[in-house]
Design a protein around this motif. Structure first.
Motif, short mmCIF file in Angstrom:
data_model
loop_
_atom_site.label_atom_id
_atom_site.label_comp_id
_atom_site.label_asym_id
_atom_site.label_seq_id
_atom_site.Cartn_x
_atom_site.Cartn_y
_atom_site.Cartn_z
N GLU A 228 0.98 -1.23 -0.10
CA GLU A 228 -0.10 -0.12 0.07
C GLU A 228 0.95 1.40 0.07
OE1 GLU A 228 -3.35 0.01 -0.19
OE2 GLU A 228 -3.37 -2.01 -0.23
N VAL A 229 2.09 1.17 0.64
CA VAL A 229 2.74 2.46 0.82
C VAL A 229 4.05 2.40 -0.42
CG1 VAL A 229 4.38 3.84 2.21
CG2 VAL A 229 2.04 2.69 3.22
N ALA A 349 -6.86 3.02 14.54
CA ALA A 349 -7.29 4.41 14.75
C ALA A 349 -6.95 5.48 13.34
CB ALA A 349 -6.25 4.96 15.81
N GLY A 350 -6.55 4.94 12.37
CA GLY A 350 -6.60 5.68 11.16
C GLY A 350 -5.41 6.45 11.00
N LEU A 351 -4.29 6.02 11.81
CA LEU A 351 -3.20 6.86 11.49
C LEU A 351 -2.19 6.27 10.41
CD1 LEU A 351 -1.93 6.71 15.41
CD2 LEU A 351 -3.32 8.32 14.09
N GLY A 352 -2.48 5.45 9.59
CA GLY A 352 -1.97 5.28 8.49
C GLY A 352 -1.16 3.94 8.47
N TRP A 353 -0.58 3.44 7.18
CA TRP A 353 0.12 2.28 7.24
C TRP A 353 1.44 2.34 7.92
CZ3 TRP A 353 -2.37 -2.03 6.78
CH2 TRP A 353 -3.66 -2.00 5.78
N THR A 354 2.08 3.34 7.76
CA THR A 354 3.42 3.67 8.56
C THR A 354 3.29 3.76 10.03
OG1 THR A 354 3.53 5.97 8.12
CG2 THR A 354 4.19 4.46 6.41
#
Length: 400
Positions: A228-229, A349-354
């Motif tokens: 994804e990233v 929490a929706g903080l992203g894949w990293t």
């Protein structure tokens, strides 16, 4: 070296493959059972909790039983747990099956390490145990990428069935090739538990739980991060996982070399390097080449801590080597469970894949602080004499 060591290595390969292959198959499992990837991450935690529960209980419970029978029984239990995983109809069933598969993990490596040392002359013990744990190294370089590739093309259940076949082969090889081994006359609950009166032992285990949780917070979600990233195709993830295995092997060698010369400084340096590599990955994951390089660095830093932690824990529990070895497995897998859980919380929490890799950097820093504090406290105490026949266990013993 006797062929019995190869039999132990086969089972070690199967255990290492099933523990880490789930991380590479999370997207496929999540799609198949219609759950989110963070929820699928619970499967990693359930296996790890199985290790934490089973390592001390099965080790102590089997202390007075014939060693060969214990090894065969533990390999059979592991294989049965993976068979249940392969046929699991629901996510809840699969989670329970993963816990069952994890129960014999720590106890097998605890008993196997002692058995391997007893199969050869005293001056060959370190090499004998290294042969057994080479199964774990090969699993991370070959087994996990191969299982991930197989799962992507034939489904994750097919990968689980292959692990079952390898587990059956390992159990049969142990039954055929490992000779009868005597039970230690002092084995028992009292002698095994007496070593846990040491405060330094508990600090060493805490270092494992917090510091190594940083590695697993990142690695548990490495596949979706890479796709994804970084933009890797699913088929390329297997190569990156193999690169992680190469980094792990290099870190094992570097960490073992450094630990022989300066144990405490090497431990602190390893966790500092791990924290830095994990924090760096949050930046480098956005490009393929830099993501691949950093994955190798994470593997090196993460597993450079393994031989130092392993040696330290066994030093502090040298009177009960079997339970100590199993307890290390429990601590590492508690780190596995906690890291996977906290990484999943960050994703949910929706903080992203990293975000899991940043959580991991923080956890590795906590491990460094505990290691540094433990070192400072231990410098005030006299240095203990270490039984080299016990400390001969190599770095791979602590990974799983």
């Amino acid at each position: 070296m006797p062929l019995a060591l190869v039999a132990l290595a086969i089972t070690a390969f199967a255990i290492g493959t099933t523990e880490f292959a789930a991380m590479g198959l999370l997207p496929q499992i999540a799609d198949s059972l219609q759950v989110s990837i963070p929820k699928a991450g619970w499967l990693i935690s359930m296996y790890a909790l199985g290790v934490v529960i089973g390592a001390p209980l099965l080790t102590v419970g089997a202390a007075r039983l014939p060693r060969k029978a214990v090894l065969v029984g533990l390999a059979a239990l592991f294989t049965a747990g993976n068979l249940l995983c392969a046929v699991a109809p629901t996510f809840g069933f699969l989670a329970a099956a993963r816990l069952i598969a994890g129960l014999p993990h720590g106890a097998f490596f605890g008993a196997g390490a002692v058995a391997a040392a007893e199969l050869v002359a005293p001056h060959l013990r370190a090499r004998a145990v290294a042969v057994m744990f080479s199964g774990l190294t090969v699993a991370n370089i070959v087994g996990v990428p191969a299982a991930t590739l197989l799962g992507q093309h034939l489904g994750w259940r097919a990968a689980m069935l292959v692990v079952v076949a390898i587990g059956l082969l390992g159990a049969a090889a142990i039954a055929r090739l490992v000779p009868q081994l005597p039970t230690h006359p002092g084995a028992g609950l009292r002698s095994e538990l007496s070593t846990f009166r040491s405060g330094q032992l508990w600090l060493a285990l805490a270092t494992v739980v917090f510091g190594c949780a940083g590695l697993f917070a990142c690695y548990s979600y490495i596949t979706p991060t890479l796709t994804e990233v970084a933009g890797f195709a699913d088929s390329s993830v297997t190569l990156i996982l193999a690169l992680f295995g190469v980094g792990m092997t290099l870190g094992n060698v570097i960490g073992g070399y450094a630990a022989d010369r300066a144990l405490r400084p090497s431990l602190c340096a390893a966790f500092l390097a791990m924290s830095g590599a994990l924090a760096l990955f949050a930046l480098t994951a956005h490009a393929r080449w830099s993501a691949a390089v950093t994955v190798v660095l994470i593997g090196m830093a993460g597993f450079a801590a393994v031989p130092t932690v392993q040696t330290l824990v066994i030093q502090k529990a040298r009177r009960a080597p079997t339970l100590a070895s199993a307890t290390v497995q429990g601590a590492f897998n508690l780190a596995n469970a906690g890291g996977a859980y906290l990484g999943g919380v960050a994703l949910s929490a929706g903080l992203g894949w990293t975000s899991p890799t940043l959580v991991g950097a923080g956890l590795a820093m906590i491990g460094f602080l505990i290691a540094a504090g433990s070192w400072a406290a231990d410098r005030k105490a006299p240095v203990a004499v270490v039984d080299q026949s016990v400390v001969a266990e190599p770095a791979g013993a602590a990974l799983h």
